[in-house]
Write a protein that holds these residues in place. Structure first.
Motif, mmCIF file in Angstrom:
data_model
loop_
_atom_site.group_PDB
_atom_site.id
_atom_site.type_symbol
_atom_site.label_atom_id
_atom_site.label_comp_id
_atom_site.label_asym_id
_atom_site.label_seq_id
_atom_site.Cartn_x
_atom_site.Cartn_y
_atom_site.Cartn_z
ATOM 1 N N ILE A 102 21.014 35.880 104.943
ATOM 2 C CA ILE A 102 21.155 35.222 106.247
ATOM 3 C C ILE A 102 21.598 33.771 106.059
ATOM 4 C CG2 ILE A 102 19.902 34.437 108.296
ATOM 5 C CD1 ILE A 102 18.061 36.891 107.924
ATOM 6 N N ASN A 103 22.701 33.431 106.698
ATOM 7 C CA ASN A 103 23.251 32.076 106.642
ATOM 8 C C ASN A 103 22.875 31.359 107.941
ATOM 9 O OD1 ASN A 103 24.701 29.757 106.263
ATOM 10 N ND2 ASN A 103 26.682 30.749 105.965
ATOM 11 N N ALA A 104 21.731 30.696 107.926
ATOM 12 C CA ALA A 104 21.216 30.047 109.134
ATOM 13 C C ALA A 104 21.297 28.536 109.001
ATOM 14 C CB ALA A 104 19.772 30.471 109.387
ATOM 15 N N LYS A 105 21.742 27.872 110.053
ATOM 16 C CA LYS A 105 21.755 26.405 110.070
ATOM 17 C C LYS A 105 20.468 25.854 110.680
ATOM 18 C CE LYS A 105 25.603 25.808 112.358
ATOM 19 N NZ LYS A 105 26.676 25.110 113.126
ATOM 20 N N ALA A 106 19.693 26.727 111.366
ATOM 21 C CA ALA A 106 18.381 26.357 111.898
ATOM 22 C C ALA A 106 17.679 27.639 112.319
ATOM 23 C CB ALA A 106 18.499 25.407 113.083
ATOM 24 N N LEU A 107 16.354 27.609 112.302
ATOM 25 C CA LEU A 107 15.542 28.724 112.809
ATOM 26 C C LEU A 107 14.726 28.214 113.980
ATOM 27 C CD1 LEU A 107 14.169 31.518 112.782
ATOM 28 C CD2 LEU A 107 12.612 30.634 111.014
ATOM 29 N N VAL A 108 14.828 28.913 115.116
ATOM 30 C CA VAL A 108 14.090 28.555 116.330
ATOM 31 C C VAL A 108 13.052 29.642 116.594
ATOM 32 C CG1 VAL A 108 14.239 28.049 118.785
ATOM 33 C CG2 VAL A 108 16.119 27.380 117.267
ATOM 34 N N LEU A 109 11.778 29.245 116.614
ATOM 35 C CA LEU A 109 10.677 30.155 116.899
ATOM 36 C C LEU A 109 10.084 29.816 118.262
ATOM 37 C CD1 LEU A 109 8.915 30.111 113.406
ATOM 38 C CD2 LEU A 109 10.425 31.890 114.320
ATOM 39 N N THR A 110 9.544 30.816 118.940
ATOM 40 C CA THR A 110 9.035 30.613 120.295
ATOM 41 C C THR A 110 7.519 30.715 120.360
ATOM 42 O OG1 THR A 110 9.300 32.970 120.798
ATOM 43 C CG2 THR A 110 11.137 31.522 121.353
ATOM 44 N N GLU A 111 6.931 29.837 121.136
ATOM 45 C CA GLU A 111 5.525 29.841 121.545
ATOM 46 C C GLU A 111 4.544 29.775 120.379
ATOM 47 O OE1 GLU A 111 4.827 32.619 124.779
ATOM 48 O OE2 GLU A 111 5.860 31.175 126.059
ATOM 49 N N SER A 112 4.015 30.887 119.909
ATOM 50 C CA SER A 112 3.038 30.839 118.814
ATOM 51 C C SER A 112 3.406 31.825 117.718
ATOM 52 C CB SER A 112 1.619 31.132 119.340
ATOM 53 O OG SER A 112 1.593 32.314 120.106
#
Length: 411
Positions: A102-112
Motif C-alpha cells: 500500500i502506497n499511502a501518503k496519509a492514513l485517516v482513522l475515524t472516531e475510536s
C-alpha cells in the motif's frame, strides 16, 4: 460478520494478500488512505471524502472497511481512480506485508478506531496518521487510562487527533496522548447534507408501494436493535387510538435480522410488509393500514427520515447501549425520541439537551407515552423538529476544519 454475508469475498485482502491487479493499483502512486469500519463510519468517511475532493480535486484515495455492509456503502463512495479494499487484520506480519504494498501518503482513522500495529507501522514508514471525529466513550475511558503504558505509545504515533469535545481531549491525554497533537473540532456528523431528490423520490415510491398514503403521518424507527421493534409496534398500536391514520415504518440496524424481527412482530399479532420482498417481487405492492413496513435493506434509511413525522433512534432502549446517529433525523427537522443509552453520542446529546431539541425516555413505557403525546400535540412535535434542525445548523463546520488539517499533514 458471518451472519451478514460477504465474509468470504476478497478474504485474502484481510491477510494482506491482494490480487495482482489490486496490488498494482495500491502501489502505483501515493493516495490518502481512509478507513471506515462499517456502515456508520462509511457514511462519515463519505462526508470527509466529498470535502477533500472539493478542496483537493487531484487527490485519489484508498478506502478500507471491515464489514461486508460497510463495503457495500464504500463501493458507492469510490471513484474510478480510488482503490477499495478490506482492512488487513492487525497482526504484525499481515500489517508489514500489506504496507509493503500500500502506497499511502496519509492514513485517516475515524472516531475510536485504534489499530496498534497499523498505526505503529505507518509511523515507521513516515506515513502521517490522523484521527477524525475522535471520541472516547464513558465505558472505554477507564480502560484506556488503565492501559496508558500501552496506548500512550500508540497515541504518540498520531500526527493529529481531531476530537469532538473537550471531554474526549481530556480522556485521550489521561490515556497518554500528547496534548499538542489534539484539537477539539466538534462532530463532523453535523455537516451532513440533505438527501438527494432522487433518493427522496425513491423513498416516496417505497412508501406508496407499501400502501402508505402521502397524507398519512409516519412513525419511523431508525437503526433499531433487538427488543426495540416490539416496543415501537406496541406504542404504535396505542397511538392509533388517538391517531388512527398513523403508519409505522421500522428500519433495523442490521438488515439480516429481518426474519427474526418479522417472527417477533408476528408472534404479537402484527402484520409485516418487508421491503426486501417488495424489491425482489415476492410480495405484491399495496397493503392494509394495519401493516408495519419493515425496510430490511441497506442504504434506504436516511431519506426516509425526511418523510417521517416522529422518529425513534435505535440502540438506545435497554438492554441496548451506545445509540445510533440522531443527527440525521434532527437535520431533517423531525421530532426525535431516544432511549437513555446514547453513550456513543455523548457530546452531541449534550448539545441537543441544551436546546431541548430531543425527547429522551427511559424505557418502552415512556416511549409509548412520548409517541402518544407527540401525536396529540402537533405544535409541540413541530417545535421539537425546529429546535433539532437549528441545533444541527449551529454546529456545522467541523468537516471543513478537519479536511484542512488532513491536507496540511501532506505538506
Amino acid at each position: 460478520m458471518k451472519k451478514r454475508g460477504g465474509y468470504r469475498a476478497n478474504f485474502g485482502q484481510r491477510l494482506g494478500k491482494f490480487s495482482p491487479e489490486t496490488a498494482a493499483r495500491l502501489a502505483e502512486k501515493p493516495r490518502i488512505w481512509i478507513h471506515a469500519v462499517s456502515v456508520g463510519e462509511a457514511n462519515l468517511a463519505g462526508l470527509v471524502l466529498h470535502e477533500l475532493r472539493r478542496l483537493a480535486p487531484d487527490e485519489s484515495f484508498i478506502i478500507s472497511t471491515t464489514s461486508s455492509t460497510g463495503y457495500g456503502v464504500c463501493e458507492n463512495l469510490a471513484q474510478d481512480d480510488d482503490v477499495l479494499i478490506y482492512l488487513p487484520v492487525d497482526f504484525p506480519s499481515v500489517v508489514r506485508r500489506s504496507l509493503d504494498i500500500i502506497n499511502a501518503k496519509a492514513l485517516v482513522l475515524t472516531e475510536s478506531e485504534f489499530w496498534p500495529n497499523i498505526i505503529r507501522t505507518c509511523r515507521k514508514k513516515d506515513i502521517p496518521v490522523i484521527l477524525i471525529n475522535g471520541r472516547i466513550s464513558d465505558r472505554s475511558a477507564p480502560r484506556y487510562k488503565k492501559l496508558k503504558c500501552f496506548f500512550g505509545d500508540v497515541f504518540k504515533c498520531f500526527s493529529k487527533m481531531l476530537v469532538q469535545s473537550e471531554i474526549d481531549k481530556e480522556r485521550l491525554i489521561a490515556a497518554g496522548a500528547p496534548e499538542n497533537i489534539i484539537r477539539v473540532m466538534g462532530s463532523v456528523k453535523f455537516d451532513i447534507s440533505p438527501p438527494s431528490r432522487e433518493a427522496l423520490e425513491k423513498s416516496r415510491s417505497t412508501l406508496k408501494d407499501a400502501g402508505i398514503s402521502p397524507e398519512a403521518p409516519i412513525l419511523l424507527g431508525g437503526s433499531t436493535w433487538r427488543g426495540e421493534e416490539t416496543a415501537l409496534a406496541k406504542a404504535w398500536l396505542k397511538a392509533r387510538e388517538k391517531s388512527p391514520e398513523i403508519r409505522l415504518v421500522i428500519v433495523p440496524r442490521h438488515a439480516e435480522r429481518g426474519d427474526e424481527v418479522e417472527r417477533e412482530l408476528s408472534a404479537d399479532g402484527f402484520t409485516v410488509k418487508r421491503r426486501s420482498r417488495m424489491k425482489n417481487g415476492t410480495e405484491p405492492s399495496g397493503g392494509d393500514k394495519n401493516a408495519i413496513l419493515m425496510v430490511d435493506t441497506t442504504g434506504e434509511l436516511f431519506p426516509l427520515y425526511s418523510l417521517a413525522d416522529i422518529v425513534f433512534v435505535g440502540k438506545t432502549l435497554p438492554p441496548n447501549i451506545g445509540g445510533q446517529n440522531m443527527i440525521e433525523p434532527a437535520s431533517a427537522g423531525k421530532a426525535v425520541i431516544t432511549g437513555p443509552h446514547t453513550e456513543n453520542f455523548a457530546s452531541v446529546m449534550d448539545i441537543f439537551r441544551k436546546k431541548n431539541a430531543i425527547k429522551e425516555v427511559s424505557d418502552a413505557s415512556e416511549l409509548s407515552d412520548a409517541i402518544m403525546w407527540l401525536c396529540e400535540d402537533p405544535a409541540t412535535r413541530d417545535s421539537f423538529g425546529i429546535r433539532a434542525g437549528a441545533a444541527v445548523e449551529e454546529n456545522r463546520g467541523a468537516l471543513a476544519r478537519s479536511a484542512e488539517v488532513i491536507l496540511s499533514q501532506l505538506e
